[in-house]
Write an enzyme that holds these catalytic residues in place. Structure first.
Site, PDB file in Angstrom:
ATOM      1  N   HIS A 254      10.834  61.328  90.027  1.00 10.86           N
ATOM      2  CA  HIS A 254       9.854  61.993  88.897  1.00 10.86           C
ATOM      3  C   HIS A 254       9.695  63.358  89.017  1.00 10.86           C
ATOM      4  CE1 HIS A 254       6.259  61.527  86.371  1.00 10.86           C
ATOM      5  NE2 HIS A 254       5.891  62.587  87.022  1.00 10.86           N
ATOM      6  N   GLU A 255       9.433  63.744  90.150  1.00 11.57           N
ATOM      7  CA  GLU A 255       9.113  65.283  90.348  1.00 11.57           C
ATOM      8  C   GLU A 255      10.373  66.078  90.034  1.00 11.57           C
ATOM      9  OE1 GLU A 255       6.224  66.372  90.340  1.00 11.57           O
ATOM     10  OE2 GLU A 255       5.241  64.299  90.775  1.00 11.57           O
ATOM     11  N   HIS A 258      10.628  67.191  86.614  1.00 16.34           N
ATOM     12  CA  HIS A 258       9.705  68.421  86.421  1.00 16.34           C
ATOM     13  C   HIS A 258      10.570  69.623  86.902  1.00 16.34           C
ATOM     14  CE1 HIS A 258       6.157  66.503  84.754  1.00 16.34           C
ATOM     15  NE2 HIS A 258       6.050  65.917  86.131  1.00 16.34           N
ATOM     16  N   GLU A 284       6.385  66.150  80.909  1.00 12.49           N
ATOM     17  CA  GLU A 284       6.493  64.690  81.368  1.00 12.49           C
ATOM     18  C   GLU A 284       7.626  63.957  80.755  1.00 12.49           C
ATOM     19  OE1 GLU A 284       4.768  63.105  83.756  1.00 12.49           O
ATOM     20  OE2 GLU A 284       3.535  65.035  84.046  1.00 12.49           O
TER      21      GLU A 284
END
Length: 489
Positions: A254-255, A258, A284
């Site tokens: 997830h990170e 980003h 996101e």
């Protein structure tokens, strides 16, 4: 130098200072000794005072009045600088510095209260944060809606009413899908314990598999995983659990979504308004498509299963199909960041409604815990067992991020649109993912979304990339197909 040149030189220094301030925040979450919290609050307040003075400086307005754009990139730079200048001049410098100081201190108090399961220890400082953010919102709204003014910080051009309409369209299909899935048998999960050092090793490997450039980044641990920075210094954090390796794996992926966005922006935009993600919703969209549509796909989890067996040995899951089911299991749970794709947006809807009520004054901070617990019971059908699983689980409100939460769901909606276009553009995507190769997907996202940074407005960049007006329909269709297959609905 022309007025445009002078303005851009000034802006680059302002952006560099903002990166330094961001590094202070990263350090606070990862390395800073606990006893330094109060001093760090003073430091953050001082940095914010300097940044606010630069963003609202009279010469910026003078340069803006005289600057001429020589093309669409220059025009976008001026658009973003003007927007920041106008917003900065609506907020008194003393208020901006005070918010920075108080939220820095509140973050430490939240972490301690969460560890101690003590809501009462956090509510006084949260009350102060809410009061300060309402004051800031009133200044920014200039007679309009406070919450809309805050949301505009994270998703320019979007209103609370638009988000509410989107949620109203999403809720019935999500609730129906959840009800159908929860009637079916649950898949088995992992067993045993998972060495922390090996988890962090796999975390690093996965980061590189998804295109994260570790020569311009690093991975650390934090209570609440996050990504920080842009350009040549983009850092991420993750967390580990001895009995739940998926926590570390999917926090990392997830990170990296980003961080991949920030690292993928055209380097010519570095330290300018275009040199960062255009909105949190678009941000996101990258983290959620990396984590879910790619990272939890049947093809990629087949490769991941084999790597985990090689690293950890047997862990209670017989084969790749059972692993895919376990990774995508729909389970009752309290924690937003650990929620499955079916239920995740329901967690966001709860937070959206509560924070709008806090900002409007319809909900007092002293009543927040009871309101959260009542709403959770009504939405999910079981009671919150402790504060760290309830209103203390997220860091966002302690640091003043009111208006941030709905961008998670907006990012899911954008990701649904992008995933549909990605599948059409890369027809052999599953074969690539089954070999542990994400470059087809991440390369397409870099070319279609990430490289543009702040060049286009949020919905515009998604529309250009996906070829459609953003809508919740592709996301909901994807979820129904995926989980109907998984649970034989």
């Amino acid at each position: 130098m022309t007025a445009f040149d002078s303005l851009m030189a000034f802006q680059r220094d302002t952006s560099a200072l903002a990166q330094v301030a961001g590094r202070l925040g990263w350090d606070q979450e990862t390395m800073m000794p606990r006893g330094a919290a109060q001093q760090r609050g003073v430091e953050m307040g001082a940095m914010e005072a300097i940044l606010h003075a630069r963003r609202s400086a009279p010469q910026v307005g003078e340069w803006l009045a005289k600057a001429e754009a020589k093309g669409p990139v220059d025009a976008a730079q001026l658009r973003e600088i003007r927007r920041a200048y106008e917003r900065a001049n609506k907020v008194p410098a003393e208020l901006a510095a005070r918010i920075a100081r108080v939220t820095s201190e509140a973050q430490g108090k939240w972490a301690a209260a969460r560890a101690d399961e003590d809501v009462s220890a956090f509510l006084p400082v949260l009350d102060e944060v809410v009061a300060l953010k309402r004051e800031e919102g009133a200044a920014l709204a200039d007679g309009g809606d406070l919450y809309d003014a805050m949301l505009d910080d994270y998703e320019p051009g979007t209103t609370g009413a638009q988000i509410a309409t989107m949620f109203d369209a999403m809720r019935p299909r999500l609730v129906d899908l959840r009800a159908a899935v929860l009637e079916r048998p649950r898949p088995g999960g992992v067993t045993g314990t998972f060495d922390e050092a090996r988890q962090m090793g796999l975390s690093r490997e996965l980061a590189e598999v998804f295109g994260y450039d570790l020569s311009r980044g690093r991975i650390d641990k934090a209570v609440h995983p996050f990504s920080s920075g842009s350009g040549a210094d983009v850092r991420i954090t993750t967390r580990t659990s001895a009995t739940d390796p998926f926590n570390c794996i999917y926090s990392t992926i997830h990170e990296v979504g980003h961080a991949g966005y920030e690292q993928g922006i055209d380097p010519d935009y570095a330290l300018t308004p275009l040199g960062q993600g255009v909105s949190m919703g678009v941000h996101e969209s990258q983290s959620r498509i990396y984590e879910n549509q790619i990272g939890r796909s049947r093809a990629f989890t087949g490769w991941l299963y084999q790597r985990m067996v090689e690293i950890f040995g047997a862990f209670g899951i017989a084969d790749a199909d059972a692993f895919y089911a376990a990774v995508n299991s729909v389970e009752n749970g309290y924690i937003r960041t650990e929620a499955d794709e079916v239920q995740y947006n329901l967690h966001i809807m709860l937070r959206f409604d509560l924070e709008r009520a806090l900002m409007s004054g319809d909900l007092r901070v002293s009543d927040l815990e009871a309101a959260w617990n009542d709403r959770f019971l009504a939405d999910f059908g079981y009671a919150v067992d402790r504060p760290s699983n309830g209103c203390l689980q997220d860091v966002h409100w302690s640091v003043g991020l009111f208006g941030y939460f709905p961008t998670y769901s907006l990012g899911n909606v954008y990701a649904g649109c992008l995933h549909q276009a990605l599948r059409a553009a890369v027809p052999d995507l599953d074969a690539q993912l089954a070999a542990g190769d994400t470059s087809g997907a991440t390369g397409w996202l870099r070319a279609q979304v990430q490289r543009h940074g702040g060049l286009y407005a949020p919905r515009e960049v998604i529309e250009k990339a996906s070829g459609m007006t953003p809508s919740e329909a592709p996301l909901l269709d994807y979820l129904e197909r995926k989980f109907s297959d998984l649970y034989d609905l």
